[in-house]
Scaffold this active site. Structure first.
Site, PDB file in Angstrom:
ATOM      1  N   GLN A   1       0.937  -1.122   0.042  1.00 41.12           N
ATOM      2  CA  GLN A   1       0.215  -0.036  -0.045  1.00 41.12           C
ATOM      3  C   GLN A   1       0.769   1.170  -0.025  1.00 41.12           C
ATOM      4  O   GLN A   1       0.331   2.511  -0.686  1.00 41.12           O
ATOM      5  CB  GLN A   1      -0.828   0.087   1.086  1.00 41.12           C
ATOM      6  CG  GLN A   1      -1.946  -0.974   1.122  1.00 41.12           C
ATOM      7  CD  GLN A   1      -2.884  -1.271  -0.217  1.00 41.12           C
ATOM      8  OE1 GLN A   1      -3.491   0.009  -0.485  1.00 41.12           O
ATOM      9  NE2 GLN A   1      -2.614  -2.048  -0.984  1.00 41.12           N
TER      10      GLN A   1
ATOM     11  N   HIS B   1     -51.992  21.707   5.129  1.00 39.40           N
ATOM     12  CA  HIS B   1     -51.703  20.314   5.031  1.00 39.40           C
ATOM     13  C   HIS B   1     -52.809  19.448   5.152  1.00 39.40           C
ATOM     14  O   HIS B   1     -53.487  18.457   4.517  1.00 39.40           O
ATOM     15  CB  HIS B   1     -50.316  19.769   5.941  1.00 39.40           C
ATOM     16  CG  HIS B   1     -49.447  20.035   5.317  1.00 39.40           C
ATOM     17  ND1 HIS B   1     -48.660  21.570   5.280  1.00 39.40           N
ATOM     18  CD2 HIS B   1     -48.117  19.502   5.247  1.00 39.40           C
ATOM     19  CE1 HIS B   1     -47.602  21.474   4.766  1.00 39.40           C
ATOM     20  NE2 HIS B   1     -47.088  20.326   4.805  1.00 39.40           N
TER      21      HIS B   1
ATOM     22  N   HIS C   1       1.816   3.001  -3.345  1.00 33.74           N
ATOM     23  CA  HIS C   1       0.705   3.766  -4.081  1.00 33.74           C
ATOM     24  C   HIS C   1       1.285   5.447  -3.983  1.00 33.74           C
ATOM     25  O   HIS C   1       1.303   5.978  -5.187  1.00 33.74           O
ATOM     26  CB  HIS C   1      -0.628   4.107  -3.409  1.00 33.74           C
ATOM     27  CG  HIS C   1      -1.218   2.746  -3.987  1.00 33.74           C
ATOM     28  ND1 HIS C   1      -2.134   2.645  -5.191  1.00 33.74           N
ATOM     29  CD2 HIS C   1      -1.779   1.571  -3.295  1.00 33.74           C
ATOM     30  CE1 HIS C   1      -2.677   1.479  -5.089  1.00 33.74           C
ATOM     31  NE2 HIS C   1      -2.601   0.874  -4.180  1.00 33.74           N
TER      32      HIS C   1
ATOM     33  N   ASP D   1      -7.348  -5.890  -4.539  1.00 29.39           N
ATOM     34  CA  ASP D   1      -7.449  -4.811  -5.487  1.00 29.39           C
ATOM     35  C   ASP D   1      -7.663  -5.223  -6.811  1.00 29.39           C
ATOM     36  O   ASP D   1      -8.162  -4.384  -7.617  1.00 29.39           O
ATOM     37  CB  ASP D   1      -5.965  -4.325  -5.490  1.00 29.39           C
ATOM     38  CG  ASP D   1      -5.750  -3.573  -4.271  1.00 29.39           C
ATOM     39  OD1 ASP D   1      -6.402  -2.995  -3.586  1.00 29.39           O
ATOM     40  OD2 ASP D   1      -4.310  -3.237  -4.079  1.00 29.39           O
TER      41      ASP D   1
ATOM     42  N   GLU E   1      -9.419   1.936   5.351  1.00 30.91           N
ATOM     43  CA  GLU E   1      -9.741   1.534   4.097  1.00 30.91           C
ATOM     44  C   GLU E   1      -9.748   0.022   3.937  1.00 30.91           C
ATOM     45  O   GLU E   1     -10.576  -0.757   3.490  1.00 30.91           O
ATOM     46  CB  GLU E   1      -8.980   2.325   3.198  1.00 30.91           C
ATOM     47  CG  GLU E   1      -9.299   2.245   1.773  1.00 30.91           C
ATOM     48  CD  GLU E   1      -8.472   2.717   0.821  1.00 30.91           C
ATOM     49  OE1 GLU E   1      -8.640   2.838  -0.377  1.00 30.91           O
ATOM     50  OE2 GLU E   1      -7.203   3.017   1.242  1.00 30.91           O
ATOM     51  N   HIS E   2      -8.664  -0.544   4.095  1.00 29.21           N
ATOM     52  CA  HIS E   2      -8.260  -1.796   4.055  1.00 29.21           C
ATOM     53  C   HIS E   2      -7.807  -2.617   5.498  1.00 29.21           C
ATOM     54  O   HIS E   2      -6.907  -1.682   6.049  1.00 29.21           O
ATOM     55  CB  HIS E   2      -7.195  -2.200   3.090  1.00 29.21           C
ATOM     56  CG  HIS E   2      -7.471  -1.584   1.833  1.00 29.21           C
ATOM     57  ND1 HIS E   2      -6.640  -0.558   1.439  1.00 29.21           N
ATOM     58  CD2 HIS E   2      -8.030  -1.997   0.784  1.00 29.21           C
ATOM     59  CE1 HIS E   2      -7.023  -0.068   0.201  1.00 29.21           C
ATOM     60  NE2 HIS E   2      -7.656  -0.952  -0.520  1.00 29.21           N
TER      61      HIS E   2
END
Length: 445
Positions: A266, A428, A269, A369, A335-336
């Site tokens: 990771q 109403h 990235h 992924d 996230e993961h």
């Protein structure tokens, strides 16, 4: 290499945990003033402005925004056979998982003659953003397009930054992935100008229509995120995605080589990527540090990885037990999230906040992924506490259809009037009472 935070012997509150845990991120507000003129220019001048900004930011200006169909077919024809086979497997598995997410309409009979139906209607047209930057992301084409197709979206367009190396077209592997998925509309535009053009639409340089979309999905850099924020409301957006992150909850049974490899995967990235290990084993932490040093020496993007691992967003969290580790990872909301412990499946059942959970030694994030079948467009920066990853539901809208007969309305009319009067909204109530005026005794009209 990884900074350490020692929480052993402590029971911090949720607020204290959120403050203590490593977290990077980006300051979107800090670039809004730079992105706003881009969005406004594209709003006012359309494709011409978008192409100008592409030339300024990407160093290339395509002849037109829309990629010719022949270029999609050429990219597919020239695609490496092994990459094509891998993409076909990814598409097949992702379709299989997402096909089971499609919702069905539900009809509820509230009373005899009175029903409420919840219809699930797809968004009509969506724009799917596929980033450029440090890597090539045909997998992001798959992850965005497949759920949109499974939801029944009528019209979709993929947009990706033009590449000077490829004559102003998006990367050919991205184009090939689009062709494999049957996507026929691709725009060669990236950054905030892409988000703006998707939002407002325009006319291409050849006179063709660039129709605006109803929703934009897909990750991007801080400028893409800022543009999404500026355009939110005019279009729907999936999320304001931040840098990628991985958290690994591991005990002494975990293989430090596997853990180190997954942290590096990771960190590869982006220099702002977050890699966090949570463990009750100091021995494992030491072994992971050693493994990181060995693997870092031979990884391709070592400078980028080293900066990410040494950043404030990455680190090792020492805890007293796996149960304490669960509190930490649920507060972190990665996230993961990988679970590499004894009884990993059981431990995973106690996870309440994560974009996606990867269970045991044979389910690394890299699998998700590409070829697990799950979606890799996931919430970041703790947003997994309240938000989900991209799915078929992202592209569906629930519409309530109310169908009441005269008798069914009459049965509840006095309650509607009572509540309307209680809220000081008498009109109403009148909207109901007047429907029955002719049926009421004269002294009640």
């Amino acid at each position: 290499m990884l900074a350490r935070t020692d929480l052993r012997g402590r029971t911090p509150s949720t607020a204290e945990l959120r403050a203590a845990l490593p977290r990077g991120g980006v300051d979107v507000d800090a670039v809004l003033h730079r992105v706003r003129p881009v969005v406004e220019a594209v709003r006012d001048r359309g494709a011409v402005a978008a192409l100008e900004f592409g030339e300024q930011f990407d160093g290339v200006r395509p002849e037109q925004v829309r990629v010719p169909a022949a270029e999609l077919e050429r990219a597919l024809g020239e695609l490496d056979p092994d990459v094509r086979s891998a993409l076909e497997v990814a598409i097949e598995r992702t379709r299989k998982v997402h096909a089971d997410q499609r919702r069905i309409d539900t009809v509820t009979e509230v009373v005899p003659g009175g029903t409420v139906t919840e219809r699930w209607v797809p968004v009509d047209r969506v724009g799917l953003y596929v980033p450029g930057g440090n890597a090539v992301y045909p997998s992001s084409v798959v992850m965005n397009v497949v759920p949109a197709q499974q939801a029944g979206v009528r019209s979709l367009v993929v947009t990706s930054p033009p590449q000077a190396e490829f004559g102003g077209l998006p990367h050919p592997t991205v184009l090939a992935a689009c062709a494999l998925l049957g996507v026929t509309e691709v725009w060669a535009v990236g950054g905030g100008q892409a988000v703006a053009l998707l939002t407002y639409g325009g006319t291409d340089t050849d006179g063709g229509e660039l129709a605006p979309v109803d929703m934009i999905t897909g990750p991007g850099n801080i400028y893409v995120t800022a543009a999404k924020r500026l355009c939110r409301g005019l279009v729907g957006i999936d999320a304001e995605a931040g840098p990628t992150e991985i958290a690994i909850l591991a005990d002494r049974t975990a293989d430090p080589v596997h853990v180190a490899a997954d942290l590096i995967s990771q960190a590869e990235h982006d220099v702002m990527a977050a890699s966090v290990l949570v463990t009750d084993s100091p021995e494992l932490a030491d072994a992971v540090d050693d493994a990181l040093a060995r693997q870092l020496a031979v990884t391709k993007h070592r400078a980028r990885v080293a900066e990410a691992l040494s950043g404030e967003q990455s680190g090792i969290i020492l805890v007293s037990s796996v149960a304490d580790g669960l509190r930490v990872v649920n507060a972190y909301a990665a996230e993961h999230l990988e679970i590499q412990t004894a009884d990993a499946s059981q431990v995973a059942q106690s996870v309440t906040s994560a974009g996606a959970v990867f269970v045991g030694p044979w389910a690394p994030v890299s699998l998700g992924d590409y070829c697990a079948g799950s979606n890799h467009v996931l919430p970041t920066a703790g947003c997994a506490r309240h938000s989900s990853g991209l799915s078929v539901q992202t592209f569906l809208r629930g519409i309530h259809v109310v169908d009441y007969s005269q008798d069914a309305l009459a049965d509840v009319a006095k309650h509607v009037v009572a509540l309307a009067n209680a809220e000081d909204l008498p009109a109403h109530g009148e909207a109901v009472r007047l429907r029955f005026e002719e049926l009421l005794p004269e002294d009640e009209r």
